[in-house]
Design an enzyme around this catalytic site. Structure first.
Site, short mmCIF file in Angstrom:
data_model
loop_
_atom_site.label_atom_id
_atom_site.label_comp_id
_atom_site.label_asym_id
_atom_site.label_seq_id
_atom_site.Cartn_x
_atom_site.Cartn_y
_atom_site.Cartn_z
N LEU A 105 -0.06 4.07 1.12
CA LEU A 105 -0.52 4.92 2.23
C LEU A 105 -0.84 6.33 1.73
CD1 LEU A 105 1.79 3.74 5.16
CD2 LEU A 105 -0.50 2.96 4.57
N THR A 106 -1.74 6.41 0.77
CA THR A 106 -2.27 7.71 0.36
C THR A 106 -3.17 8.21 1.48
OG1 THR A 106 -4.32 6.84 -0.61
CG2 THR A 106 -2.35 6.84 -2.03
N ARG B 165 -23.93 16.12 -7.84
CA ARG B 165 -22.68 15.66 -8.42
C ARG B 165 -22.81 15.69 -9.95
NH1 ARG B 165 -21.04 9.70 -6.65
NH2 ARG B 165 -19.99 10.74 -4.93
N LYS C 145 -11.81 2.19 -13.72
CA LYS C 145 -11.97 0.82 -13.24
C LYS C 145 -12.34 -0.11 -14.42
CE LYS C 145 -11.80 -0.66 -9.59
NZ LYS C 145 -10.67 -1.18 -8.75
N ASN D 257 -30.69 7.67 -1.33
CA ASN D 257 -29.76 8.38 -0.44
C ASN D 257 -30.49 9.10 0.70
OD1 ASN D 257 -27.60 7.55 -1.98
ND2 ASN D 257 -27.50 9.43 -3.18
N TYR E 283 -13.92 7.88 -12.45
CA TYR E 283 -13.60 6.73 -11.59
C TYR E 283 -14.02 5.42 -12.26
CZ TYR E 283 -14.43 3.17 -7.99
OH TYR E 283 -14.48 1.99 -7.29
N ASP F 20 0.85 -1.19 0.00
CA ASP F 20 0.00 0.00 0.00
C ASP F 20 0.89 1.25 0.00
OD1 ASP F 20 -3.22 0.40 1.09
OD2 ASP F 20 -1.90 2.14 0.97
N ASP G 194 4.29 2.15 -4.24
CA ASP G 194 3.33 2.72 -5.18
C ASP G 194 3.21 1.81 -6.40
OD1 ASP G 194 1.91 4.27 -6.96
OD2 ASP G 194 3.01 6.12 -6.49
N PRO H 137 -24.65 16.99 3.76
CA PRO H 137 -24.83 17.39 2.36
C PRO H 137 -25.42 16.26 1.51
CG PRO H 137 -22.52 16.92 2.81
CD PRO H 137 -23.26 16.64 4.08
N THR I 30 -15.75 -2.81 -9.39
CA THR I 30 -16.96 -2.18 -8.87
C THR I 30 -18.14 -2.36 -9.83
OG1 THR I 30 -17.94 0.01 -8.47
CG2 THR I 30 -16.04 -0.03 -9.89
N ASP I 31 -19.35 -2.29 -9.29
CA ASP I 31 -20.54 -2.35 -10.16
C ASP I 31 -20.67 -1.08 -11.00
OD1 ASP I 31 -21.28 -0.56 -8.16
OD2 ASP I 31 -23.18 -1.56 -7.68
N GLU I 32 -19.90 -0.02 -10.66
CA GLU I 32 -20.07 1.25 -11.36
C GLU I 32 -19.62 1.16 -12.83
OE1 GLU I 32 -19.11 4.72 -9.00
OE2 GLU I 32 -19.40 3.58 -7.15
P1 NAD Z 1 -9.92 3.02 -0.37
O1 NAD Z 1 -9.80 4.31 -1.09
O2 NAD Z 1 -10.46 3.01 1.02
O3 NAD Z 1 -8.48 2.33 -0.29
C1 NAD Z 1 -7.61 2.28 -1.37
C2 NAD Z 1 -6.23 1.88 -0.85
O4 NAD Z 1 -5.34 1.83 -1.97
C3 NAD Z 1 -5.64 2.87 0.16
O5 NAD Z 1 -5.09 2.18 1.26
C4 NAD Z 1 -4.55 3.59 -0.64
O6 NAD Z 1 -3.46 4.00 0.18
C5 NAD Z 1 -4.14 2.51 -1.62
N1 NAD Z 1 -3.56 3.09 -2.83
C6 NAD Z 1 -4.09 4.11 -3.59
N2 NAD Z 1 -3.26 4.39 -4.61
C7 NAD Z 1 -2.21 3.52 -4.51
C8 NAD Z 1 -1.04 3.32 -5.29
N3 NAD Z 1 -0.78 4.08 -6.36
N4 NAD Z 1 -0.19 2.34 -4.94
C9 NAD Z 1 -0.46 1.56 -3.85
N5 NAD Z 1 -1.53 1.73 -3.05
C10 NAD Z 1 -2.40 2.69 -3.39
O7 NAD Z 1 -10.75 2.07 -1.31
P2 NAD Z 1 -11.82 0.94 -0.95
O8 NAD Z 1 -13.14 1.56 -0.78
O9 NAD Z 1 -11.26 0.08 0.12
O10 NAD Z 1 -11.83 0.14 -2.33
C11 NAD Z 1 -10.91 -0.92 -2.56
C12 NAD Z 1 -11.16 -1.50 -3.94
O11 NAD Z 1 -12.49 -1.98 -4.02
C13 NAD Z 1 -11.01 -0.49 -5.07
O12 NAD Z 1 -10.38 -1.13 -6.14
C14 NAD Z 1 -12.42 -0.09 -5.42
O13 NAD Z 1 -12.54 0.27 -6.77
C15 NAD Z 1 -13.17 -1.38 -5.12
N6 NAD Z 1 -14.58 -1.22 -4.72
C16 NAD Z 1 -14.94 -0.36 -3.71
C17 NAD Z 1 -16.27 -0.26 -3.31
C18 NAD Z 1 -16.71 0.64 -2.17
O14 NAD Z 1 -17.91 0.77 -1.92
N7 NAD Z 1 -15.80 1.27 -1.45
C19 NAD Z 1 -17.24 -1.02 -3.96
C20 NAD Z 1 -16.84 -1.90 -4.99
C21 NAD Z 1 -15.51 -1.99 -5.34
P1 TYD Z 2 -20.45 7.61 -2.29
O1 TYD Z 2 -20.40 7.11 -0.88
O2 TYD Z 2 -19.49 8.66 -2.72
O3 TYD Z 2 -20.35 6.32 -3.24
P2 TYD Z 2 -20.58 6.20 -4.85
O4 TYD Z 2 -20.56 7.54 -5.45
O5 TYD Z 2 -19.40 5.38 -5.26
O6 TYD Z 2 -21.88 5.49 -5.00
O7 TYD Z 2 -21.91 8.16 -2.58
C1 TYD Z 2 -23.05 7.37 -2.36
C2 TYD Z 2 -24.26 8.17 -2.81
O8 TYD Z 2 -24.41 9.29 -1.94
C3 TYD Z 2 -24.09 8.75 -4.21
O9 TYD Z 2 -25.34 8.72 -4.88
C4 TYD Z 2 -23.66 10.19 -3.96
C5 TYD Z 2 -24.35 10.53 -2.65
N1 TYD Z 2 -23.63 11.50 -1.79
C6 TYD Z 2 -24.30 12.59 -1.27
O10 TYD Z 2 -25.51 12.79 -1.51
N2 TYD Z 2 -23.61 13.45 -0.47
C7 TYD Z 2 -22.29 13.27 -0.17
O11 TYD Z 2 -21.69 14.13 0.55
C8 TYD Z 2 -21.61 12.13 -0.71
C9 TYD Z 2 -20.16 11.89 -0.42
C10 TYD Z 2 -22.33 11.26 -1.51
#
Ligand code: NAD
Ligand code: TYD
Length: 352
Positions: free
Chosen positions: A38-39, A289, A162, A257, A158, A36, A62, A213, A133-135
Site C-alpha cells: 500500500l504505497t 522528460r 524491470k 501523445n 524504471y 501489497d 513489503d 502538461p 513491461t515493453d520498456e
Molecule cells: P502501480 O504503480 O499502479 O501499482 C503497483 C503496486 O505495487 C501498488 O499497489 C503498490 O502499493 C505495490 N507495491 C509497490 N512497492 C511495493 C513493495 N515494496 N512491496 C509490496 N507492494 C509494493 O503499477 P501498475 O501500473 O499496476 O503496474 C503493475 C505491474 O505491471 C508493474 O510490475 C509494472 O512494471 C507492470 N507494467 C505496467 C504497465 C502500465 O502501463 N502501467 C505496462 C506494462 C507492465
Molecule cells: P506515462 O503515462 O508516464 O507512461 P510511460 O512513460 O511508461 O510510457 O507517459 C506516457 C507518455 O506520455 C510518455 O511519452 C510521457 C508522456 N507524458 C506527458 O507528455 N506528460 C505527462 O504529464 C506525463 C505523465 C506523461
C-alpha cells in the site's frame, strides 16, 4: 484436498487490482492472496467489490522485507505467484532510482528466493509468473516492433530495474529449475490508474480546467491497451503459457501523445457538455522528460497465435469506459489526489 493458493503481488495497484478481481471471481475454488505494501500507488478501495469474497485474502507487506516474505511463503506454500508489485512510474524513477532498485530488483529476488526455498523438491509443480513491461526493449524509431526476441536495451532507471528483474527470473529457471513465465506489456489505460500517468492525469486536469502538461513536442508514441484485456492475457498466460516462455502483450494501437491528449479533450468536452475545443486550450508544452523514449510498439502475434488472445474492446470503447469511470468515481480520484499527490505534482510540474 486443500485448495490451490495463488499469490498476486501488487494487487492494490492499477493492473493488479484488475488481475485480482478476475481471479477471485473466475476461480472461486482457488484462494487468492493479494500482497501489497500500500504505497502511494496502492489503494484497497479499488477492490471493495470483491473484498468480502471467501476466496480473497489481503496481506499488507513489503516485498523488500525478506524475513517477512520468507515467513509468508513458509506459512502458505503458494502453488503459484503472479508478481506485479513494482515502482512503476518513469518520472519517479528519474528522481529516485534507488527506490526502483529496492522494490523492482531486490523485492523480486526476495520473492524468487522465498519461492525457491519452499518449492525446492517439486519445482515442476509451481509457477513464478513475472509481469514486466515493453520498456525493457528500449526505444524504437519510426519503424519496426518489439518482438519477444528483441534484445534488451532499457533507457530509464524504471526500465533498467524491470529488465534486471526479468533477468533474475530467467536465471532462477536456468540455475534452479524454477518454472517461470514472463510477459512484457505495452502501456495500459483504464479504471483505477493513478493520475500520475498520462491518461488519468489529463482526465483529472481537464475536469478541473488545469493545464495539460505535454512533454517536449508531444511526438512520442505509445501503444495503448485496455487494462482488463491485460488481465485477461495474464490469466491465459498463467494457465496456458509454456514454461520458460516470454509473451509480448499489446493492442496494435499506437498513438502520438499530442493526438491522445487532443482526443481526451474532445471526449471530455462532449461528456461534460463543454463547447468543442474548450479543453484543448489547456494543452501546455513543458520541458521534455530526460532520456524520453521515442516510441514503443509491441508485436503481439505470439500470444495471439499460441493462446488465441486478442483485445476484447476497441480503443474507442475502452476510452469511453475509462472516461465514464473517472467521471463516476469522483471519491476514488479525490482520495488518491489528496496529500502526497499534491506535493509530487508541484515538484514534477514546476513549469506547467
Ligand atoms: P502501480 O504503480 O499502479 O501499482 C503497483 C503496486 O505495487 C501498488 O499497489 C503498490 O502499493 C505495490 N507495491 C509497490 N512497492 C511495493 C513493495 N515494496 N512491496 C509490496 N507492494 C509494493 O503499477 P501498475 O501500473 O499496476 O503496474 C503493475 C505491474 O505491471 C508493474 O510490475 C509494472 O512494471 C507492470 N507494467 C505496467 C504497465 C502500465 O502501463 N502501467 C505496462 C506494462 C507492465
Ligand atoms: P506515462 O503515462 O508516464 O507512461 P510511460 O512513460 O511508461 O510510457 O507517459 C506516457 C507518455 O506520455 C510518455 O511519452 C510521457 C508522456 N507524458 C506527458 O507528455 N506528460 C505527462 O504529464 C506525463 C505523465 C506523461
Amino acid at each position: 484436498m486443500s485448495k490451490k493458493k495463488i499469490l498476486i503481488t501488487g494487487g492494490a495497484g492499477f493492473i493488479g487490482s484488475h488481475v485480482v478481481r478476475l481471479f477471485v471471481n473466475k476461480y472461486p475454488e482457488t484462494e487468492i492472496f493479494n500482497l501489497d505494501a500500500l504505497t502511494y500507488a496502492g489503494n484497497l478501495t479499488s477492490l471493495e467489490d470483491i473484498a468480502d469474497k471467501p476466496n480473497y485474502h489481503f496481506v499488507k507487506g513489503d516485498i523488500v522485507d525478506s524475513a517477512f516474505i520468507n515467513a509468508l511463503f513458509e506459512e502458505h506454500k503458494f502453488d503459484g505467484v503472479i508478481h506485479l508489485a513494482a515502482e512503476s512510474h518513469v518520472d519517479r524513477s528519474i528522481t529516485d532510482p534507488m527506490a526502483f532498485v529496492q522494490t523492482n530488483v531486490i523485492g523480486t529476488v526476495n520473492l524468487l528466493n522465498a519461492a525457491k526455498a519452499v518449492w525446492k523438491d517439486e519445482m515442476d509443480k509451481h509457477l513464478f509468473y513475472h509481469v514486466s513491461t515493453d520498456e525493457v526493449y528500449g526505444s524504437l524509431d519510426d519503424g519496426g516492433f518489439f518482438l519477444e526476441t528483441t534484445s534488451y536495451d532499457p533507457q530509464s532507471p524504471y526500465s533498467a530495474s524491470k529488465a534486471s528483474s526479468d533477468h533474475f527470473v530467467r536465471a532462477y529457471r536456468n540455475t534452479y529449475g524454477m518454472r517461470t513465465v514472463i510477459s512484457n506489456c505495452s502501456n495500459n489505460y483504464g479504471p483505477n490508474q493513478f493520475p500520475e500517468k498520462l491518461i488519468p492525469l489529463c482526465l483529472n486536469n481537464i475536469k478541473h480546467k488545469k493545464p495539460l502538461p505535454v512533454y517536449g513536442k508531444g511526438e512520442n508514441v505509445r501503444d495503448w491497451l485496455y487494462v482488463v484485456d491485460h488481465a485477461r492475457a495474464i490469466d491465459q498466460i498463467y494457465h496456458e503459457g509454456r514454461d520458460g516462455e516470454t509473451y509480448n502483450i499489446g493492442g496494435f494501437n499506437e498513438w502520438k501523445n499530442i493526438d491522445i491528449v487532443r482526443l481526451l479533450c474532445k471526449v471530455m468536452d462532449r461528456k461534460l457538455g463543454r463547447a468543442e475545443g474548450e479543453s484543448e486550450k489547456l494543452i501546455t508544452f513543458v520541458t521534455d522528460r530526460a532520456g524520453h523514449d521515442l516510441r514503443y510498439a509491441i508485436d503481439a502475434s505470439k500470444i495471439n497465435q499460441e493462446l488465441g488472445w486478442e483485445p476484447s474492446v476497441t480503443f474507442e470503447q475502452g476510452l469511453e469506459k475509462t472516461v465514464d469511470w473517472y467521471l463516476e468515481n469522483e471519491a476514488w480520484l479525490e482520495n488518491v489526489t489528496s496529500g502526497e499527490y499534491t506535493k509530487y505534482y508541484e515538484k514534477q510540474y514546476v513549469t506547467a
